[in-house]
Design a protein around this motif. Structure first.
Motif, short mmCIF file in Angstrom:
data_model
loop_
_atom_site.label_atom_id
_atom_site.label_comp_id
_atom_site.label_asym_id
_atom_site.label_seq_id
_atom_site.Cartn_x
_atom_site.Cartn_y
_atom_site.Cartn_z
N ARG A 139 0.81 -1.17 -0.04
CA ARG A 139 -0.10 -0.12 0.25
C ARG A 139 0.91 1.31 -0.15
O ARG A 139 0.66 2.20 -0.50
N THR A 159 -1.70 -5.24 -6.15
CA THR A 159 -2.30 -6.15 -5.25
C THR A 159 -1.84 -7.13 -4.62
O THR A 159 -2.43 -7.96 -3.87
N PHE A 162 -2.53 -8.47 -1.04
CA PHE A 162 -3.55 -7.85 -0.37
C PHE A 162 -4.45 -8.91 0.11
O PHE A 162 -4.73 -9.84 -0.68
N ARG A 167 -8.01 -5.57 -1.43
CA ARG A 167 -8.10 -5.45 -2.71
C ARG A 167 -9.21 -4.83 -3.30
O ARG A 167 -8.89 -3.91 -4.24
N PHE A 170 -8.73 -1.14 -2.79
CA PHE A 170 -7.78 -0.56 -3.64
C PHE A 170 -8.29 -0.52 -5.20
O PHE A 170 -8.14 0.51 -5.72
N THR A 188 -1.24 -7.36 -14.25
CA THR A 188 -1.52 -8.24 -13.16
C THR A 188 -1.90 -9.35 -13.60
O THR A 188 -2.14 -9.75 -14.86
N GLU A 193 -9.38 -9.12 -11.27
CA GLU A 193 -8.76 -7.76 -11.06
C GLU A 193 -8.90 -6.84 -12.35
O GLU A 193 -9.45 -5.91 -12.52
#
Length: 281
Positions: A139, A159, A162, A167, A170, A188, A193
């Motif tokens: 973070r 993330t 996380f 997550r 975020f 990612t 996500e």
């Protein structure tokens, strides 16, 4: 497509005998969240590093925020934010100290206290970085990437580490940045996500973009055959159909209402992605 933040044409890069990027073309629009997906070694990191101005290309044209990153100046760098995959810096500093320190590098930064709160670090503001958990340290990386009020943010596996709640917090932050006009380029390995955040996704394999589309329509996903599954008198039943609504209505009529065990599914983003990667081998 008038307000382009990123424009690449014929981008190429090789390392000795290995072709990392092979003629990549890409446009990313201002305010867009664009997710670049691909397996390890596909060319994601090289592409992003060229856009960030940290790696030279062999050929092709690139413009990021209207400038060639290879010759960009300090003023251009102040307009981009970078959240790298990992970082090891100032372990003895507190969260508040490091965020304030980084804010001082930029001409028009966000309020460090607001950034600390936005990234869920308020309770850890006076904690030294070495005492943070992996997710909390991540973070901090995000906070440092956005504190300069960038026009474009590169998020590399942001993330990792996380928990599910963090997550999703975020994701809310990223959506807010996009609404405010910040362009996001995201890499990612979490396909959910990419589906939750991205306006468009690009799949890269063997240095080439195999497809670029919104997550819902990538690879013809929105037109793919649906599978309708239910529990009949003799046990589980399923059928493949291109008209799932009509199929469900017909089955419902047989049951006189509710259908036991009903599910309707199309290929997931992960299904489409894995098919593209296999086809590129």
């Amino acid at each position: 497509m008038t307000d382009l933040t990123v424009r690449a044409r014929g981008l190429r890069k090789r390392y000795d005998d290995v072709v990392a990027i092979n003629g990549l073309d890409l446009d990313i629009v201002q305010g867009e969240v664009f997710a670049l997906l691909g397996p390890n070694g596909a060319g994601k990191s090289t592409t992003v590093e060229i856009f960030e101005g940290y790696r030279k290309r062999d050929a092709g044209e690139v413009r990021v925020l209207g400038t060639d990153p290879a010759v960009a100046d300090r003023a251009w760098r102040a307009r981009i934010g970078i959240v790298p995959q990992s970082s090891r810096d100032s372990a003895e500093s507190t969260v508040r100290e490091i965020v304030r320190h980084f804010a001082g590098f930029y001409p028009n930064p966000h309020d460090p206290e607001e950034v600390i709160e936005q990234t869920g670090l308020l309770e850890k503001a006076d904690t030294r970085l070495h005492a943070l958990s992996g997710g909390q340290r991540r973070r901090v990386d995000v906070a440092l990437g956005i504190v300069g009020r960038p026009d474009l943010v590169f998020l590399d596996e942001p993330t990792t580490g996380f928990d599910p709640e963090a997550r999703r917090q975020f994701w809310t932050l990223v959506r807010g940045l996009s609404r405010d006009g910040t362009t996001i380029m995201l890499t990612t390995h979490y396909l959910e996500e990419a589906e939750a955040l991205a306006d468009r996704v690009g799949v890269i394999a063997r240095g080439q973009l195999r497809a670029v589309a919104p997550p819902a329509s990538l690879g013809g996903r929105d037109r793919a055959t649906a599978r309708v599954t239910w529990t009949g008198p003799d046990g589980p039943r399923s059928v493949e159909t291109r008209t799932p609504t009509q199929t469900v209505a017909e089955i419902s009529a047989l049951f006189g209402g509710e259908i036991p065990g009903l599910t309707v599914s199309r290929p997931t983003l992960e299904d489409i992605y894995l098919t593209m990667i296999r086809d590129a081998q």
